[in-house]
Structures are given as structure tokens and as C-alpha cells.
Scaffold this motif. Structure first.
Motif, PDB file in Angstrom:
ATOM      1  N   VAL A 277       0.899  -1.157   0.000  1.00 41.00           N
ATOM      2  CA  VAL A 277       0.000   0.000   0.000  1.00 41.00           C
ATOM      3  C   VAL A 277       0.930   1.197   0.000  1.00 41.00           C
ATOM      4  O   VAL A 277       1.547   1.512   1.016  1.00 41.00           O
ATOM      5  CB  VAL A 277      -0.921  -0.013   1.251  1.00 41.00           C
ATOM      6  CG1 VAL A 277      -1.792   1.240   1.280  1.00 41.00           C
ATOM      7  CG2 VAL A 277      -1.781  -1.275   1.266  1.00 41.00           C
ATOM      8  N   GLU A 278       1.093   1.811  -1.164  1.00 35.56           N
ATOM      9  CA  GLU A 278       2.042   2.931  -1.268  1.00 35.56           C
ATOM     10  C   GLU A 278       1.638   3.852  -2.406  1.00 35.56           C
ATOM     11  O   GLU A 278       0.958   3.449  -3.347  1.00 35.56           O
ATOM     12  CB  GLU A 278       3.480   2.442  -1.476  1.00 35.56           C
ATOM     13  CG  GLU A 278       3.747   1.815  -2.812  1.00 35.56           C
ATOM     14  CD  GLU A 278       5.223   1.562  -3.107  1.00 35.56           C
ATOM     15  OE1 GLU A 278       6.093   2.071  -2.388  1.00 35.56           O
ATOM     16  OE2 GLU A 278       5.490   0.852  -4.086  1.00 35.56           O
ATOM     17  N   GLU A 279       2.116   5.079  -2.300  1.00 33.51           N
ATOM     18  CA  GLU A 279       1.803   6.055  -3.349  1.00 33.51           C
ATOM     19  C   GLU A 279       2.248   5.553  -4.708  1.00 33.51           C
ATOM     20  O   GLU A 279       3.310   4.909  -4.825  1.00 33.51           O
ATOM     21  CB  GLU A 279       2.448   7.411  -3.013  1.00 33.51           C
ATOM     22  CG  GLU A 279       3.980   7.443  -3.100  1.00 33.51           C
ATOM     23  CD  GLU A 279       4.520   7.489  -4.527  1.00 33.51           C
ATOM     24  OE1 GLU A 279       3.757   7.822  -5.445  1.00 33.51           O
ATOM     25  OE2 GLU A 279       5.715   7.183  -4.699  1.00 33.51           O
ATOM     26  N   HIS A 280       1.433   5.835  -5.713  1.00 38.49           N
ATOM     27  CA  HIS A 280       1.809   5.562  -7.106  1.00 38.49           C
ATOM     28  C   HIS A 280       1.473   6.798  -7.940  1.00 38.49           C
ATOM     29  O   HIS A 280       0.653   6.742  -8.859  1.00 38.49           O
ATOM     30  CB  HIS A 280       1.073   4.326  -7.631  1.00 38.49           C
ATOM     31  CG  HIS A 280       1.764   3.033  -7.304  1.00 38.49           C
ATOM     32  ND1 HIS A 280       1.740   2.476  -6.058  1.00 38.49           N
ATOM     33  CD2 HIS A 280       2.528   2.205  -8.072  1.00 38.49           C
ATOM     34  CE1 HIS A 280       2.451   1.347  -6.062  1.00 38.49           C
ATOM     35  NE2 HIS A 280       2.945   1.165  -7.273  1.00 38.49           N
ATOM     36  N   GLY A 281       2.082   7.936  -7.552  1.00 36.18           N
ATOM     37  CA  GLY A 281       1.810   9.187  -8.248  1.00 36.18           C
ATOM     38  C   GLY A 281       0.399   9.671  -7.939  1.00 36.18           C
ATOM     39  O   GLY A 281      -0.274   9.166  -7.034  1.00 36.18           O
TER      40      GLY A 281
ATOM     41  N   ALA B 206      -3.136   0.792  -3.795  1.00 39.15           N
ATOM     42  CA  ALA B 206      -2.943  -0.669  -3.772  1.00 39.15           C
ATOM     43  C   ALA B 206      -2.523  -1.214  -5.142  1.00 39.15           C
ATOM     44  O   ALA B 206      -2.664  -2.410  -5.402  1.00 39.15           O
ATOM     45  CB  ALA B 206      -4.202  -1.370  -3.288  1.00 39.15           C
ATOM     46  N   THR B 207      -1.987  -0.351  -6.010  1.00 38.83           N
ATOM     47  CA  THR B 207      -1.600  -0.780  -7.362  1.00 38.83           C
ATOM     48  C   THR B 207      -0.795  -2.089  -7.352  1.00 38.83           C
ATOM     49  O   THR B 207      -1.102  -3.018  -8.109  1.00 38.83           O
ATOM     50  CB  THR B 207      -0.788   0.342  -8.064  1.00 38.83           C
ATOM     51  OG1 THR B 207      -1.689   1.397  -8.397  1.00 38.83           O
ATOM     52  CG2 THR B 207      -0.106  -0.138  -9.334  1.00 38.83           C
ATOM     53  N   ASP B 208       0.214  -2.193  -6.518  1.00 36.87           N
ATOM     54  CA  ASP B 208       1.083  -3.393  -6.543  1.00 36.87           C
ATOM     55  C   ASP B 208       0.290  -4.663  -6.222  1.00 36.87           C
ATOM     56  O   ASP B 208       0.484  -5.702  -6.859  1.00 36.87           O
ATOM     57  CB  ASP B 208       2.232  -3.245  -5.527  1.00 36.87           C
ATOM     58  CG  ASP B 208       3.227  -2.181  -5.951  1.00 36.87           C
ATOM     59  OD1 ASP B 208       3.201  -1.766  -7.126  1.00 36.87           O
ATOM     60  OD2 ASP B 208       4.029  -1.762  -5.093  1.00 36.87           O
ATOM     61  N   THR B 209      -0.594  -4.567  -5.227  1.00 36.24           N
ATOM     62  CA  THR B 209      -1.393  -5.736  -4.835  1.00 36.24           C
ATOM     63  C   THR B 209      -2.388  -6.092  -5.938  1.00 36.24           C
ATOM     64  O   THR B 209      -2.540  -7.273  -6.298  1.00 36.24           O
ATOM     65  CB  THR B 209      -2.145  -5.444  -3.515  1.00 36.24           C
ATOM     66  OG1 THR B 209      -1.230  -4.874  -2.583  1.00 36.24           O
ATOM     67  CG2 THR B 209      -2.752  -6.708  -2.945  1.00 36.24           C
TER      68      THR B 209
ATOM     69  N   SER C 268       5.900 -10.994  -5.868  1.00 34.74           N
ATOM     70  CA  SER C 268       5.623  -9.669  -5.325  1.00 34.74           C
ATOM     71  C   SER C 268       5.277  -8.672  -6.422  1.00 34.74           C
ATOM     72  O   SER C 268       5.955  -8.591  -7.441  1.00 34.74           O
ATOM     73  CB  SER C 268       6.850  -9.163  -4.557  1.00 34.74           C
ATOM     74  OG  SER C 268       6.587  -7.866  -4.081  1.00 34.74           O
ATOM     75  N   GLY C 269       4.237  -7.892  -6.164  1.00 33.08           N
ATOM     76  CA  GLY C 269       3.895  -6.800  -7.073  1.00 33.08           C
ATOM     77  C   GLY C 269       4.703  -5.553  -6.756  1.00 33.08           C
ATOM     78  O   GLY C 269       4.703  -4.586  -7.517  1.00 33.08           O
ATOM     79  N   HIS C 270       5.369  -5.567  -5.627  1.00 32.75           N
ATOM     80  CA  HIS C 270       6.185  -4.435  -5.168  1.00 32.75           C
ATOM     81  C   HIS C 270       7.649  -4.828  -5.325  1.00 32.75           C
ATOM     82  O   HIS C 270       8.049  -5.905  -4.893  1.00 32.75           O
ATOM     83  CB  HIS C 270       5.834  -4.170  -3.698  1.00 32.75           C
ATOM     84  CG  HIS C 270       6.674  -3.120  -3.030  1.00 32.75           C
ATOM     85  ND1 HIS C 270       6.921  -1.892  -3.597  1.00 32.75           N
ATOM     86  CD2 HIS C 270       7.308  -3.113  -1.819  1.00 32.75           C
ATOM     87  CE1 HIS C 270       7.678  -1.184  -2.764  1.00 32.75           C
ATOM     88  NE2 HIS C 270       7.930  -1.902  -1.688  1.00 32.75           N
TER      89      HIS C 270
ATOM     90  N   ALA D  79      10.448   2.597 -13.454  1.00 34.01           N
ATOM     91  CA  ALA D  79      10.544   1.836 -12.202  1.00 34.01           C
ATOM     92  C   ALA D  79       9.290   1.887 -11.339  1.00 34.01           C
ATOM     93  O   ALA D  79       8.997   0.940 -10.614  1.00 34.01           O
ATOM     94  CB  ALA D  79      11.746   2.325 -11.383  1.00 34.01           C
ATOM     95  N   HIS D  80       8.526   2.977 -11.388  1.00 32.11           N
ATOM     96  CA  HIS D  80       7.431   3.101 -10.425  1.00 32.11           C
ATOM     97  C   HIS D  80       6.372   4.075 -10.948  1.00 32.11           C
ATOM     98  O   HIS D  80       6.681   5.246 -11.182  1.00 32.11           O
ATOM     99  CB  HIS D  80       7.998   3.601  -9.079  1.00 32.11           C
ATOM    100  CG  HIS D  80       6.980   3.701  -8.008  1.00 32.11           C
ATOM    101  ND1 HIS D  80       6.531   2.619  -7.279  1.00 32.11           N
ATOM    102  CD2 HIS D  80       6.289   4.764  -7.528  1.00 32.11           C
ATOM    103  CE1 HIS D  80       5.635   3.006  -6.401  1.00 32.11           C
ATOM    104  NE2 HIS D  80       5.465   4.309  -6.537  1.00 32.11           N
ATOM    105  N   ALA D  81       5.150   3.563 -11.107  1.00 31.11           N
ATOM    106  CA  ALA D  81       4.019   4.386 -11.547  1.00 31.11           C
ATOM    107  C   ALA D  81       4.277   5.051 -12.900  1.00 31.11           C
ATOM    108  O   ALA D  81       3.675   6.083 -13.219  1.00 31.11           O
ATOM    109  CB  ALA D  81       3.654   5.433 -10.485  1.00 31.11           C
TER     110      ALA D  81
ATOM    111  N   VAL E 195       5.053   1.264 -17.427  1.00 30.53           N
ATOM    112  CA  VAL E 195       4.655  -0.136 -17.214  1.00 30.53           C
ATOM    113  C   VAL E 195       3.424  -0.230 -16.305  1.00 30.53           C
ATOM    114  O   VAL E 195       2.397  -0.802 -16.681  1.00 30.53           O
ATOM    115  CB  VAL E 195       5.839  -0.955 -16.628  1.00 30.53           C
ATOM    116  CG1 VAL E 195       5.370  -2.308 -16.117  1.00 30.53           C
ATOM    117  CG2 VAL E 195       6.935  -1.130 -17.674  1.00 30.53           C
ATOM    118  N   GLU E 196       3.523   0.331 -15.112  1.00 25.69           N
ATOM    119  CA  GLU E 196       2.404   0.184 -14.167  1.00 25.69           C
ATOM    120  C   GLU E 196       1.151   0.919 -14.654  1.00 25.69           C
ATOM    121  O   GLU E 196       0.031   0.431 -14.442  1.00 25.69           O
ATOM    122  CB  GLU E 196       2.821   0.670 -12.776  1.00 25.69           C
ATOM    123  CG  GLU E 196       3.792  -0.280 -12.104  1.00 25.69           C
ATOM    124  CD  GLU E 196       3.992   0.004 -10.626  1.00 25.69           C
ATOM    125  OE1 GLU E 196       3.866  -0.947  -9.834  1.00 25.69           O
ATOM    126  OE2 GLU E 196       4.284   1.156 -10.262  1.00 25.69           O
ATOM    127  N   THR E 197       1.339   2.065 -15.302  1.00 29.35           N
ATOM    128  CA  THR E 197       0.167   2.788 -15.818  1.00 29.35           C
ATOM    129  C   THR E 197      -0.524   1.949 -16.896  1.00 29.35           C
ATOM    130  O   THR E 197      -1.758   1.851 -16.929  1.00 29.35           O
ATOM    131  CB  THR E 197       0.600   4.165 -16.381  1.00 29.35           C
ATOM    132  OG1 THR E 197       1.254   4.884 -15.329  1.00 29.35           O
ATOM    133  CG2 THR E 197      -0.582   4.960 -16.879  1.00 29.35           C
TER     134      THR E 197
HETATM  135 ZN   LIG Z   1       4.125  -0.377  -7.978  1.00 26.31          ZN
END
Ligand SMILES: [Zn+2]
Length: 242
Positions: free
Chosen positions: A28-32, A38-41, A108-110, A158-160, A163-165
Motif C-alpha cells: 500500500v504505497e503512493e503511485h503518483g 494498492a496498485t502493486d497488490t 511480489s507486485g512491489h 521503475a514506479h508508476a 509499465v504500471e500505468t
Molecule cells: Zn508499484
């Protein structure tokens, strides 16, 4: 087979068909400003569900929380300690082992370095504690392999970012709120910083504007194929019992 949906009898039948279980771990972490906390989960559980549609495998309910470092002070980031994560994974794997499972894929999603290190550390401990198991630890960043860069444009995403978007636009489009500014932060490595948010105000590492649903579909399909390969590999691994 999703453990959260099957019954006691369904589980008994499941263990007769497979001794392999996926244990998804998120954060549970910021993603922009544009992706949910909860993006990673959400990503890793969706990937695991799609794997279970193709491969004979059990999927444990996801662990929503992970170890945070550089995002820990951003609004909405809720982390746990490496110690808590190791204890949680150890207890869950021991319990699944008592239920007859012998091959464990902790996915892991994170991709945070301390988080993945904690998962690897407890994986090594479990190998010593439990006879006849095979165990793998990976993060979904490990699934973004070279061939993906034929259609993913940002090399150091690497983050948000792209890829993740892309993945979230494909799996949970209603949870994506516009976009965020591209950002490529620079930390004074190897110095550890007490105020990481100062070095990374927007909480994005990459360029979210390059993300789209089609790239997300291809990333998920690629990830599913890679995890199915890993399942075949771990089931053939000589130390596994059958
Ligand atoms: Zn992420």
C-alpha cells in the motif's frame, strides 16, 4: 484455484491435483497522482488469477502490505517492517505446507529492494526448515524482460511510469485518474536519506503518459506466460517431492 473462493472439499481436491501455490504480495504505497495506493497488490493478484486460468495451481489470498523505503512518507503509504513481512510469510508457508503443498512461488507486485530482500531471506530460512519443498521468490519487475522493450519505450521505468500505468489501464481502468508528470529522481546513493520525499516529490519514476491499455494487455500476457514457465520449471525441480 483461488483459495479465497474454494471450500474445504475444493481445497482437498485441489491439493490432489497440484502441490504448487502462488503467494502474491503487494504494497500500500503512493503511485503518483494517477494510480491507486494498492496498485502493486491489484496487479500481482490479477496476474496470479490469470495464471490460475491456464495452469493447475493454487493461489493464496494476497498480502496487501509490504516494506517501504523511498515512498514511506508520501500521503497514503502504509508499510510494515521487514521483520513483520518475514514472520507473516513464514507462518503462511508453514501452514500451507501442513495442508500438503510443497512448491511455493512468492510473487511480489512491489519491487522495493528491502522488501524483496526480506522475501528472499525468509525463503532461504524456509528451505532449511521444511523438507522436500521447492521455493521461488520473484517480483513482477523480474517479468519485464528484454523482449518487452520492443514495445515499452522507457528504459529506466521503475514506479508508476509506463509499465504500471499500462497494466492498470488494462486491468482496472476505472481506478486510473488521468496521468502524472514524468519524473526520474536522483538519490545521493550510496548515502541513505532520512527524507526520501524531498528527492522524489511526485512519487513517479518513469513517464506515465506513455502508458496505454494495449501495452498493459501485452505486459500481462507476457507475465502470465513467464509465470506458467516458472511453474513448469519448479514442478520439474529435482529437490521437489511429488
Ligand atoms: Zn508499484
Amino acid at each position: 484455484m483461488l483459495i479465497e473462493e474454494i471450500t474445504m472439499r475444493g481445497f482437498e481436491q485441489g491439493v490432489k491435483k497440484t502441490q504448487t501455490v502462488l503467494v502474491p504480495v503487494g504494497s500500500v504505497e503512493e503511485h503518483g497522482n494517477h494510480l491507486p495506493l494498492a496498485t502493486d497488490t491489484l496487479q500481482v493478484y490479477e496476474l496470479a488469477k490469470r495464471v490460475a486460468e491456464t495452469a493447475k495451481v493454487l493461489v493464496a489470498p494476497p498480502i496487501y502490505y509490504g516494506v517501504l523505503r523511498s515512498t514511506r512518507d508520501h500521503p497514503g503509504s502504509v508499510g510494515i517492517s521487514a521483520e513483520t513481512l518475514r514472520v507473516l510469510i513464514r507462518d503462511i508457508v508453514h501452514s500451507l505446507y501442513r495442508q500438503g503443498l510443497r512448491r511455493f512461488i512468492i510473487i511480489s507486485g512491489h519491487g522495493g529492494s528491502m522488501h524483496v530482500a526480506a522475501l528472499r531471506e525468509v525463503g532461504e530460512l524456509l528451505l532449511k526448515e521444511l523438507d522436500g519443498i521447492a521455493l521461488a521468490v520473484l517480483s513482477i519487475l523480474d517479468l519485464v524482460t528484454e523482449e518487452v522493450f520492443q514495445w515499452i519505450e522507457t528504459r529506466n521505468d521503475a514506479h508508476a511510469g509506463e509499465v504500471e500505468t499500462s497494466v492498470m489501464k488494462f486491468i482496472k481502468p476505472d481506478l486510473v485518474q488521468g496521468t502524472s508528470k514524468a519524473e526520474f529522481p536522483s538519490f545521493p546513493e550510496p548515502i541513505l536519506v532520512g527524507n526520501p520525499k524531498k528527492y522524489w516529490p511526485g512519487g513517479v519514476w518513469g513517464d506515465p503518459s506513455k502508458g496505454n491499455e494495449e501495452k498493459g494487455r501485452r505486459l500481462i500476457e507476457h507475465g502470465v506466460a513467464k509465470v506458467c514457465d516458472l511453474i513448469r520449471e519448479i514442478e520439474a525441480y529435482p529437490d521437489s517431492i511429488s
